[in-house]
Motif scaffolding. Sequence first.
Motif, short mmCIF file in Angstrom:
data_model
loop_
_atom_site.label_atom_id
_atom_site.label_comp_id
_atom_site.label_asym_id
_atom_site.label_seq_id
_atom_site.Cartn_x
_atom_site.Cartn_y
_atom_site.Cartn_z
N GLY A 39 0.11 -9.27 0.54
CA GLY A 39 -0.02 -9.78 -0.82
C GLY A 39 -1.31 -9.32 -1.48
O GLY A 39 -1.31 -8.87 -2.64
N VAL A 40 -2.42 -9.39 -0.76
CA VAL A 40 -3.71 -8.94 -1.30
C VAL A 40 -3.70 -7.43 -1.50
O VAL A 40 -4.24 -6.92 -2.49
CB VAL A 40 -4.86 -9.38 -0.37
N ALA A 41 -3.08 -6.70 -0.58
CA ALA A 41 -3.02 -5.23 -0.68
C ALA A 41 -2.23 -4.80 -1.91
O ALA A 41 -2.60 -3.84 -2.60
CB ALA A 41 -2.40 -4.65 0.58
N VAL A 42 -1.15 -5.51 -2.22
CA VAL A 42 -0.37 -5.19 -3.41
C VAL A 42 -1.19 -5.51 -4.66
O VAL A 42 -1.23 -4.73 -5.62
CB VAL A 42 0.96 -5.97 -3.42
N ALA A 43 -1.88 -6.64 -4.64
CA ALA A 43 -2.70 -7.04 -5.80
C ALA A 43 -3.83 -6.05 -6.06
O ALA A 43 -4.20 -5.81 -7.22
CB ALA A 43 -3.26 -8.44 -5.59
N ALA A 52 5.37 -1.20 -0.83
CA ALA A 52 5.85 -2.56 -0.56
C ALA A 52 7.32 -2.53 -0.11
O ALA A 52 7.71 -3.27 0.80
CB ALA A 52 5.69 -3.41 -1.81
N VAL A 53 8.12 -1.68 -0.74
CA VAL A 53 9.52 -1.53 -0.33
C VAL A 53 9.60 -1.01 1.10
O VAL A 53 10.40 -1.49 1.93
CB VAL A 53 10.27 -0.60 -1.30
N ALA A 54 8.76 -0.01 1.43
CA ALA A 54 8.75 0.55 2.78
C ALA A 54 8.36 -0.51 3.81
O ALA A 54 8.97 -0.60 4.89
CB ALA A 54 7.79 1.74 2.84
N LEU A 55 7.36 -1.32 3.49
CA LEU A 55 6.94 -2.37 4.42
C LEU A 55 8.02 -3.43 4.59
O LEU A 55 8.26 -3.92 5.70
CB LEU A 55 5.64 -3.02 3.92
N ALA A 56 8.68 -3.79 3.49
CA ALA A 56 9.77 -4.78 3.58
C ALA A 56 10.90 -4.26 4.44
O ALA A 56 11.47 -4.99 5.27
CB ALA A 56 10.26 -5.13 2.18
N ALA A 57 11.26 -2.98 4.26
CA ALA A 57 12.34 -2.38 5.07
C ALA A 57 11.93 -2.34 6.54
O ALA A 57 12.73 -2.67 7.43
CB ALA A 57 12.66 -0.98 4.55
N ALA A 58 10.67 -1.93 6.81
CA ALA A 58 10.21 -1.85 8.19
C ALA A 58 10.17 -3.23 8.83
O ALA A 58 10.51 -3.38 10.01
CB ALA A 58 8.82 -1.20 8.23
N ALA A 85 3.21 5.34 10.49
CA ALA A 85 1.99 5.73 11.18
C ALA A 85 1.55 7.15 10.83
O ALA A 85 0.35 7.45 10.82
CB ALA A 85 2.18 5.60 12.69
N LEU A 86 2.51 8.03 10.53
CA LEU A 86 2.19 9.42 10.21
C LEU A 86 2.05 9.66 8.71
O LEU A 86 2.00 10.80 8.26
CB LEU A 86 3.27 10.34 10.79
N HIS A 87 2.01 8.57 7.93
CA HIS A 87 1.80 8.64 6.48
C HIS A 87 2.90 9.43 5.77
O HIS A 87 2.64 10.11 4.78
CB HIS A 87 0.42 9.26 6.16
N ALA A 88 4.12 9.33 6.31
CA ALA A 88 5.24 10.07 5.73
C ALA A 88 5.94 9.31 4.61
O ALA A 88 6.78 9.88 3.92
CB ALA A 88 6.26 10.42 6.82
N LEU A 89 5.61 8.02 4.44
CA LEU A 89 6.24 7.21 3.41
C LEU A 89 5.29 7.04 2.23
O LEU A 89 4.09 6.80 2.43
CB LEU A 89 6.64 5.84 3.97
N PRO A 90 5.78 7.16 1.00
CA PRO A 90 4.89 7.05 -0.18
C PRO A 90 4.52 5.60 -0.47
O PRO A 90 5.12 4.66 0.08
CB PRO A 90 5.75 7.63 -1.30
N GLY A 91 3.52 5.44 -1.34
CA GLY A 91 3.19 4.10 -1.83
C GLY A 91 1.97 3.47 -1.19
O GLY A 91 1.77 2.25 -1.33
N PHE A 92 1.14 4.27 -0.51
CA PHE A 92 -0.07 3.74 0.13
C PHE A 92 -1.28 4.51 -0.38
O PHE A 92 -1.34 5.73 -0.28
CB PHE A 92 0.03 3.82 1.65
N ASN A 93 -2.25 3.78 -0.89
CA ASN A 93 -3.46 4.38 -1.45
C ASN A 93 -4.61 4.20 -0.46
O ASN A 93 -5.57 3.48 -0.72
CB ASN A 93 -3.77 3.73 -2.80
N ASN A 94 -4.48 4.87 0.70
CA ASN A 94 -5.46 4.70 1.77
C ASN A 94 -6.83 5.23 1.34
O ASN A 94 -6.96 6.39 0.96
CB ASN A 94 -5.00 5.44 3.03
N PRO A 95 -7.88 4.40 1.40
CA PRO A 95 -9.20 4.84 0.92
C PRO A 95 -9.86 5.84 1.87
O PRO A 95 -9.81 5.68 3.10
CB PRO A 95 -10.00 3.54 0.84
N LEU A 96 -10.46 6.86 1.29
CA LEU A 96 -11.28 7.82 2.02
C LEU A 96 -12.73 7.35 1.94
O LEU A 96 -13.31 7.28 0.86
CB LEU A 96 -11.13 9.22 1.42
N LEU A 97 -13.34 7.02 3.09
CA LEU A 97 -14.68 6.46 3.10
C LEU A 97 -15.76 7.51 3.28
O LEU A 97 -16.89 7.33 2.82
CB LEU A 97 -14.81 5.39 4.20
#
Length: 273
Positions: A39-43, A52-58, A85-97
């Motif tokens: 919920g916080v990640a979506v916000a 979010a769709v990918a996570l719900a399906a998984a 795990a291999l970042h093959a699904l769209p919809g994730f804005n993983n931060p580069l630190l």
Amino acid sequence: MPLPDTLTLAAFALLALALLAESLRLSWPSRLAALSSVGVAVASGLVQPLGAVALAAALGVSLAARHYRRPELWLVWIALLLALALHALPGFNNPLLWQGLSTPDSAPYRLYWSYDKGAAGWLLLMVLAASPQPQRRWGVAAAGVGALLLLVVLGLASVAGVIAWAPKWPHWLLPWLFANFFLVSLAEEAFFRAGLQRWLELRTEPFPALMAAAVAFGLVHVAGGWVWVGLATLAGLGYGLVYAATRQVLWATLAHVAFNAVHLILFTYPRLM
């Protein structure tokens, strides 16, 4: 090095709490923390609508795999988790630190906090918590052999010219430790040790199961070349021995993180240019 915004940090902190609770088989605290994290990640925009769709399906497939032991369902489940795990699904804005060279002679390195891989690790642990476990523990001696083997791997990597002595204390060490423990090593140890090694050991003898899981772990490092595959296989044997000694994925994860931390602090990281 700028850290992510407050909401993103909260999403990762809750995910880490969920992973830790699940690895200790505290199911309801784990699920509450995981749902709050999403919920916080979506916000925060860390997880976008397609994510979010990918996570719900998984999650749906994972719950089905937890209750119905059908081979075709488990294949779909594993494929979905690997895609996460291999970042093959769209919809994730993983931060580069951080990105750059840890030492002048090292290969380039990028430090990401990967929410999708961490989520895949949580789903894997959630399903495996309901799976049968081998009863026999190999004992402290096996863990000691595993730890010595990991030291040997570092020595062999240095002799082979893959890494070199380069002591340092990176300013991004703490964010790296967080990512390496919760978002990398825990997910990998859940898959290869609590997943593959455990599954094989229930169907064959313990030593072939240990070897097969170690070889599989080595082969996923094939992009680094065959020397890297050999070194990763030996490291996988070390982690596998720690897991067999304790039957706790947390101890295998701690061995994995300790090995990686010694590699980072004392040698070129991730490898020589």
